[in-house]
Scaffold this motif. Structure first.
Motif, PDB file in Angstrom:
ATOM      1  N   VAL A   1       0.676  -1.180  -0.029  1.00  0.00           N
ATOM      2  CA  VAL A   1       0.018  -0.020   0.027  1.00  0.00           C
ATOM      3  C   VAL A   1       0.916   1.457   0.080  1.00  0.00           C
ATOM      4  O   VAL A   1       0.755   2.099  -0.807  1.00  0.00           O
ATOM      5  CB  VAL A   1      -0.909  -0.050   1.332  1.00  0.00           C
ATOM      6  CG1 VAL A   1      -1.856   1.302   1.205  1.00  0.00           C
ATOM      7  CG2 VAL A   1      -1.896  -1.085   1.100  1.00  0.00           C
ATOM      8  N   TYR A   2       1.646   1.239   0.947  1.00  0.00           N
ATOM      9  CA  TYR A   2       2.532   2.374   1.067  1.00  0.00           C
ATOM     10  C   TYR A   2       3.474   2.728  -0.152  1.00  0.00           C
ATOM     11  O   TYR A   2       3.553   3.887  -0.860  1.00  0.00           O
ATOM     12  CB  TYR A   2       3.549   2.417   2.236  1.00  0.00           C
ATOM     13  CG  TYR A   2       2.510   2.844   3.554  1.00  0.00           C
ATOM     14  CD1 TYR A   2       1.387   3.461   3.402  1.00  0.00           C
ATOM     15  CD2 TYR A   2       3.123   2.679   4.782  1.00  0.00           C
ATOM     16  CE1 TYR A   2       0.533   3.612   4.702  1.00  0.00           C
ATOM     17  CE2 TYR A   2       2.385   2.769   5.957  1.00  0.00           C
ATOM     18  CZ  TYR A   2       1.113   3.256   5.999  1.00  0.00           C
ATOM     19  OH  TYR A   2       0.367   3.299   7.081  1.00  0.00           O
ATOM     20  N   PRO A   3       4.111   1.588  -0.691  1.00  0.00           N
ATOM     21  CA  PRO A   3       4.998   2.074  -1.670  1.00  0.00           C
ATOM     22  C   PRO A   3       4.235   2.402  -3.114  1.00  0.00           C
ATOM     23  O   PRO A   3       4.528   3.147  -3.807  1.00  0.00           O
ATOM     24  CB  PRO A   3       5.636   0.529  -1.964  1.00  0.00           C
ATOM     25  CG  PRO A   3       5.526  -0.140  -0.617  1.00  0.00           C
ATOM     26  CD  PRO A   3       4.317   0.601  -0.055  1.00  0.00           C
TER      27      PRO A   3
ATOM     28  N   MET B   1       4.420   9.867  -7.936  1.00  0.00           N
ATOM     29  CA  MET B   1       5.094   9.907  -8.914  1.00  0.00           C
ATOM     30  C   MET B   1       4.725   9.999 -10.225  1.00  0.00           C
ATOM     31  O   MET B   1       4.854  10.705 -11.105  1.00  0.00           O
ATOM     32  CB  MET B   1       6.373   9.026  -8.852  1.00  0.00           C
ATOM     33  CG  MET B   1       7.211   9.140  -7.503  1.00  0.00           C
ATOM     34  SD  MET B   1       8.129  10.855  -7.578  1.00  0.00           S
ATOM     35  CE  MET B   1       7.046  11.601  -6.592  1.00  0.00           C
ATOM     36  N   ARG B   2       3.861   9.130 -10.526  1.00  0.00           N
ATOM     37  CA  ARG B   2       2.879   8.754 -11.890  1.00  0.00           C
ATOM     38  C   ARG B   2       2.075  10.074 -12.228  1.00  0.00           C
ATOM     39  O   ARG B   2       2.383  10.597 -13.254  1.00  0.00           O
ATOM     40  CB  ARG B   2       2.043   7.646 -11.789  1.00  0.00           C
ATOM     41  CG  ARG B   2       1.378   7.201 -13.377  1.00  0.00           C
ATOM     42  CD  ARG B   2       0.390   6.254 -13.021  1.00  0.00           C
ATOM     43  NE  ARG B   2      -0.857   7.089 -12.475  1.00  0.00           N
ATOM     44  CZ  ARG B   2      -1.616   7.262 -13.098  1.00  0.00           C
ATOM     45  NH1 ARG B   2      -1.523   7.765 -14.500  1.00  0.00           N
ATOM     46  NH2 ARG B   2      -2.776   7.884 -12.527  1.00  0.00           N
TER      47      ARG B   2
ATOM     48  N   ASN C   1       7.542   1.908 -12.403  1.00  0.00           N
ATOM     49  CA  ASN C   1       7.061   1.631 -11.137  1.00  0.00           C
ATOM     50  C   ASN C   1       6.844  -0.055 -11.196  1.00  0.00           C
ATOM     51  O   ASN C   1       7.074  -0.788 -10.132  1.00  0.00           O
ATOM     52  CB  ASN C   1       5.672   2.359 -10.878  1.00  0.00           C
ATOM     53  CG  ASN C   1       6.068   3.879 -10.440  1.00  0.00           C
ATOM     54  OD1 ASN C   1       7.334   3.914 -10.394  1.00  0.00           O
ATOM     55  ND2 ASN C   1       5.141   4.413 -10.556  1.00  0.00           N
ATOM     56  N   LYS C   2       6.300  -0.537 -12.177  1.00  0.00           N
ATOM     57  CA  LYS C   2       5.910  -2.002 -12.372  1.00  0.00           C
ATOM     58  C   LYS C   2       7.072  -2.848 -12.244  1.00  0.00           C
ATOM     59  O   LYS C   2       7.030  -3.994 -11.879  1.00  0.00           O
ATOM     60  CB  LYS C   2       4.979  -2.084 -13.547  1.00  0.00           C
ATOM     61  CG  LYS C   2       3.626  -1.679 -13.361  1.00  0.00           C
ATOM     62  CD  LYS C   2       3.043  -1.690 -14.851  1.00  0.00           C
ATOM     63  CE  LYS C   2       1.371  -1.292 -14.668  1.00  0.00           C
ATOM     64  NZ  LYS C   2       0.890  -1.185 -15.968  1.00  0.00           N
TER      65      LYS C   2
ATOM     66  N   GLN D   1      22.797   4.844 -19.396  1.00  0.00           N
ATOM     67  CA  GLN D   1      23.425   5.088 -18.155  1.00  0.00           C
ATOM     68  C   GLN D   1      22.540   6.130 -17.478  1.00  0.00           C
ATOM     69  O   GLN D   1      22.101   6.125 -16.443  1.00  0.00           O
ATOM     70  CB  GLN D   1      24.752   5.886 -18.321  1.00  0.00           C
ATOM     71  CG  GLN D   1      25.262   6.005 -17.149  1.00  0.00           C
ATOM     72  CD  GLN D   1      26.948   6.643 -17.110  1.00  0.00           C
ATOM     73  OE1 GLN D   1      27.338   6.467 -18.181  1.00  0.00           O
ATOM     74  NE2 GLN D   1      27.311   7.210 -16.170  1.00  0.00           N
ATOM     75  N   LYS D   2      21.829   7.142 -18.344  1.00  0.00           N
ATOM     76  CA  LYS D   2      21.099   8.120 -17.928  1.00  0.00           C
ATOM     77  C   LYS D   2      19.702   7.470 -17.225  1.00  0.00           C
ATOM     78  O   LYS D   2      19.024   7.913 -16.333  1.00  0.00           O
ATOM     79  CB  LYS D   2      20.581   9.273 -19.040  1.00  0.00           C
ATOM     80  CG  LYS D   2      19.551  10.318 -18.775  1.00  0.00           C
ATOM     81  CD  LYS D   2      20.196  11.248 -17.437  1.00  0.00           C
ATOM     82  CE  LYS D   2      19.028  12.158 -17.334  1.00  0.00           C
ATOM     83  NZ  LYS D   2      19.396  13.062 -15.953  1.00  0.00           N
ATOM     84  N   ILE D   3      18.962   6.634 -18.155  1.00  0.00           N
ATOM     85  CA  ILE D   3      17.863   6.070 -17.679  1.00  0.00           C
ATOM     86  C   ILE D   3      18.257   5.178 -16.362  1.00  0.00           C
ATOM     87  O   ILE D   3      17.252   5.227 -15.387  1.00  0.00           O
ATOM     88  CB  ILE D   3      17.010   4.792 -18.657  1.00  0.00           C
ATOM     89  CG1 ILE D   3      16.631   5.730 -20.008  1.00  0.00           C
ATOM     90  CG2 ILE D   3      16.203   4.182 -18.043  1.00  0.00           C
ATOM     91  CD1 ILE D   3      15.583   6.589 -19.348  1.00  0.00           C
ATOM     92  N   THR D   4      19.288   4.753 -16.227  1.00  0.00           N
ATOM     93  CA  THR D   4      19.453   3.768 -14.933  1.00  0.00           C
ATOM     94  C   THR D   4      19.495   4.718 -13.609  1.00  0.00           C
ATOM     95  O   THR D   4      19.074   4.439 -12.628  1.00  0.00           O
ATOM     96  CB  THR D   4      20.860   3.094 -15.001  1.00  0.00           C
ATOM     97  OG1 THR D   4      20.686   2.100 -16.182  1.00  0.00           O
ATOM     98  CG2 THR D   4      21.233   2.204 -13.977  1.00  0.00           C
ATOM     99  N   GLU D   5      20.303   6.125 -14.002  1.00  0.00           N
ATOM    100  CA  GLU D   5      20.458   6.926 -12.838  1.00  0.00           C
ATOM    101  C   GLU D   5      18.858   7.465 -12.515  1.00  0.00           C
ATOM    102  O   GLU D   5      18.632   7.524 -11.264  1.00  0.00           O
ATOM    103  CB  GLU D   5      21.239   8.134 -13.518  1.00  0.00           C
ATOM    104  CG  GLU D   5      22.529   7.714 -13.464  1.00  0.00           C
ATOM    105  CD  GLU D   5      23.405   8.669 -13.891  1.00  0.00           C
ATOM    106  OE1 GLU D   5      22.956   9.940 -14.302  1.00  0.00           O
ATOM    107  OE2 GLU D   5      24.843   8.740 -14.088  1.00  0.00           O
ATOM    108  N   THR D   6      18.140   7.607 -13.512  1.00  0.00           N
ATOM    109  CA  THR D   6      16.822   8.213 -13.327  1.00  0.00           C
ATOM    110  C   THR D   6      15.910   7.035 -12.549  1.00  0.00           C
ATOM    111  O   THR D   6      15.408   7.369 -11.508  1.00  0.00           O
ATOM    112  CB  THR D   6      16.284   8.376 -14.595  1.00  0.00           C
ATOM    113  OG1 THR D   6      16.733   9.669 -15.225  1.00  0.00           O
ATOM    114  CG2 THR D   6      14.575   9.040 -14.453  1.00  0.00           C
ATOM    115  N   PHE D   7      15.947   5.845 -12.921  1.00  0.00           N
ATOM    116  CA  PHE D   7      15.314   4.855 -12.306  1.00  0.00           C
ATOM    117  C   PHE D   7      15.653   4.728 -10.752  1.00  0.00           C
ATOM    118  O   PHE D   7      14.868   4.535  -9.783  1.00  0.00           O
ATOM    119  CB  PHE D   7      15.456   3.329 -12.948  1.00  0.00           C
ATOM    120  CG  PHE D   7      14.669   3.425 -14.281  1.00  0.00           C
ATOM    121  CD1 PHE D   7      13.641   4.408 -14.647  1.00  0.00           C
ATOM    122  CD2 PHE D   7      14.676   2.292 -14.948  1.00  0.00           C
ATOM    123  CE1 PHE D   7      12.967   4.370 -15.757  1.00  0.00           C
ATOM    124  CE2 PHE D   7      13.784   2.010 -16.039  1.00  0.00           C
ATOM    125  CZ  PHE D   7      13.040   3.082 -16.443  1.00  0.00           C
TER     126      PHE D   7
END
Length: 589
Positions: A208-210, A217-218, A234-235, A266-272
């Motif tokens: 629930v909390y996560p 965020m969505r 998120n999924k 690399q950018k997507i990995t940092e963002t995630f």
């Protein structure tokens, strides 16, 4: 002799969590228990553990019914058939089974998930209790566990953002427990509900909390990610919370590879990684904020909830508390006055060039006459009217309304058909100012607890899932594409009014009749409050969905004029800033 020796307790959803803790307490106090749930493995593990807790010298038993979903009519009926054939008498039924349901804004919640959540929490409680009566005798107790996120005190609501089907189900469960105390008096069966409040559990911490944090965020998007990209991320990422660092790193890298879509890995990995950290931070903040509403800042342990349930099964305590909803949550939760009586007066709006759509699920002639009055009110003030009448409305009422206004007979239970006809109205009549949904009245029945499952399902559809279906179609009409990109909701306008069900009128209205209506009002109040909190506080929209409940506790006739005045207010600029979203327009208190 132990307190519950020679007694039998049936606990739903008892393979894990609170249900297992309740079953354990019963066994430790000498009772035999019947445990059931959808998954076989947890039940078998729980049974072994429970057997080891049977006190020495006590002839108690543990019985398992695996693969039983409380929402499944045939599975539940078959289980009670088997118990009856074996001459088992059940002394205590504990309605505990539940799911978190979708944790997202109502506009984004899949309707199938909405219906499933209502099916497990509300219908599962109803059908389990009704079927249990076949194996219960005088003195039996039905204890229903619901949530503190519905009503704190009479006429106050606790919205629980992102949990609309959950809050609707829980509010109705509270009122169902009250109704059963009225309807089962002649059988000598006691019904009590308890709201334990925040409890230490994996469901809260891991689900629930996560998920609530992820929904925040969505809604807004995160860094360079759109809401759809955040949702996809998120999924992949939520299951990593609480795992070892190396597992988290590998999971993030895998998600980045899967969802990069040509972007820099690399950018997507940092963002995630940043996204997951942000979700964890928000989830922890939600937990901390909730704990600060409790005097000792402590959530209850599952064993403490179990202890409270066994106390409610005490003969003398149960007699005192029959029909009560015990607010055992200990949470001081500040609430706004979401419920009012008559709406504030406003200058009569000019509806010229604007369209008002009615979706109608009428029960009797007075429902049709209400539509007539309100539609004439709109036309008299320059507006255009279209009436979409449910196929389930009696034919004579269909003809009555169709003979006076532009109307179509449609399946308003079907979301695609609702959307199609709303689009048609918007194209042919002009921009829709508001939608008025008329639920109709509760059919006259001696007891809801004597209904067949099909009859009960019809009521759930009529008063809970159909209003939700129409509401979701209306939101999509006001904000096309808003489901995928919730940022589109900001500063948008629109109004929907759900009318009904009515309290019964007349001099000889019984407590049972009022309690029957309150089951379904009990669903719509928290539903309306929760959806509007999402619209105002999360999505920053001026769209509002109001509930109007005609009739009064004194049995006076409802006033269609007051409902018309409520619509005037709903489409005014004042409505968007009002905390009150449910109005009992005929009540003077």
């Amino acid at each position: 002799m132990l307190k519950f020796q020679d007694k039998v307790a049936l606990v739903t959803g008892s393979g894990t969590g609170i249900g297992k803790a309740i079953a354990t307490k019963f066994v430790e106090n000498g009772a035999s228990v019947i445990i059931l749930g959808r998954r076989k493995e947890p039940l078998e593990e729980a049974a072994k553990e429970l057997e080891g807790k049977i006190p020495q010298g006590v002839n108690s038993s543990i019985r398992i019914f695996a693969g039983v979903d409380v929402a499944d009519e045939s599975a539940m009926t078959k289980m009670f058939d088997e118990l009856k054939n074996d001459n088992v008498t059940v002394d205590y039924v504990i309605n505990n089974a539940g799911v978190s349901g979708p944790v997202t804004c109502f506009a984004n919640a899949p309707l199938d998930d909405f219906k499933s959540t209502v099916g497990i929490h509300l219908t599962g409680t109803f059908w389990g209790s009704v079927q249990a009566l076949r194996v219960m005798k005088e003195g039996g107790k039905i204890i229903t566990i619901s949530t503190f996120f519905t009503e704190e005190r009479p006429l106050e609501q606790r919205p629980y953002r992102f949990r609309s089907p959950y809050t609707a189900s829980q509010g109705a469960k509270n009122r169902l427990a009250e109704l059963m105390s009225w309807e089962l008096t002649d059988k000598g069966i006691i019904s009590i509900a308890t709201n334990p409040g925040p409890v230490h559990s994996d469901r809260i911490y891991k689900t629930v909390y996560p998920k609530a944090a992820a929904e925040f965020m969505r809604v807004s998007g995160f860094e360079e990610l759109t809401p759809e990209e955040v949702d996809a991320a998120n999924k992949e990422l939520l299951s990593l919370l609480g795992e070892e660092d190396n597992v988290v790193k590998e999971g993030i890298a895998s998600a980045a590879q899967k969802l990069a879509n040509g972007k820099d890995i690399q950018k997507i990995t940092e963002t995630f990684a940043n996204l997951l950290n942000k979700i964890q931070s928000i989830a922890e903040k939600v937990q901390t904020n909730t704990s600060h509403m409790i005097a000792n800042k402590e959530f209850l342990a599952q064993s403490q909830v179990a202890e409270s349930v066994l106390n409610l099964c005490d003969d003398e305590i149960a007699k005192i508390l029959n029909g009560k909803v015990i607010p055992g949550d200990r949470v001081f939760y500040p609430v706004k006055p979401h419920i009012g009586t008559t709406t504030p007066g406003v200058h009569q709006p000019d509806f010229t060039g604007r369209a008002v759509v009615f979706t109608v699920d009428a029960t009797d002639k007075t429902d049709a006459e209400r539509v007539e009055y309100l539609a004439q009110h709109v036309e008299k003030n320059g507006g255009k009217v279209a009436c979409f009448i449910s196929e389930s409305t009696p034919q004579e009422l269909q003809e009555y309304i169709s003979g006076k206004f532009h109307s179509h007979i449609i399946n308003i239970k079907n979301p695609e058909e609702v959307s199609r006809w709303l689009n048609t109205a918007n194209t042919n009549l002009g921009k829709i100012l508001g939608v008025i949904h008329v639920t109709g009245k509760i059919p006259e029945v001696p007891k809801l607890t004597e209904l067949s499952r099909a009859e009960w399902d019809e009521l759930i559809e009529k008063f809970i899932t159909t209003p939700a279906t129409v509401a979701q179609g209306v939101l999509e009409q006001f904000v096309p594409g808003g489901r995928k990109d919730p940022r589109l909701y900001k500063d948008t306008q629109g109004a929907m009014m759900i009318i009904g069900p009515d309290l019964p009128s007349g001099r000889k209205v019984t407590g049972t009749q009022r309690a029957q209506v309150e089951v379904f009002r009990g669903a719509l109040r928290p539903f309306t409050t929760t959806v509007n909190q999402e619209l105002s506080d999360v999505l920053k929209s001026n769209i509002r969905i109001f509930s109007i409940f005609p009739g009064s506790v004194s049995g006076t006739e409802s006033s269609n004029e007051r409902i018309a005045q409520a619509f005037n207010f709903l489409v005014s600029e004042n409505a968007a800033s009002s905390a009150q979203v449910t109005f009992c327009v005929d009540e003077l208190r």
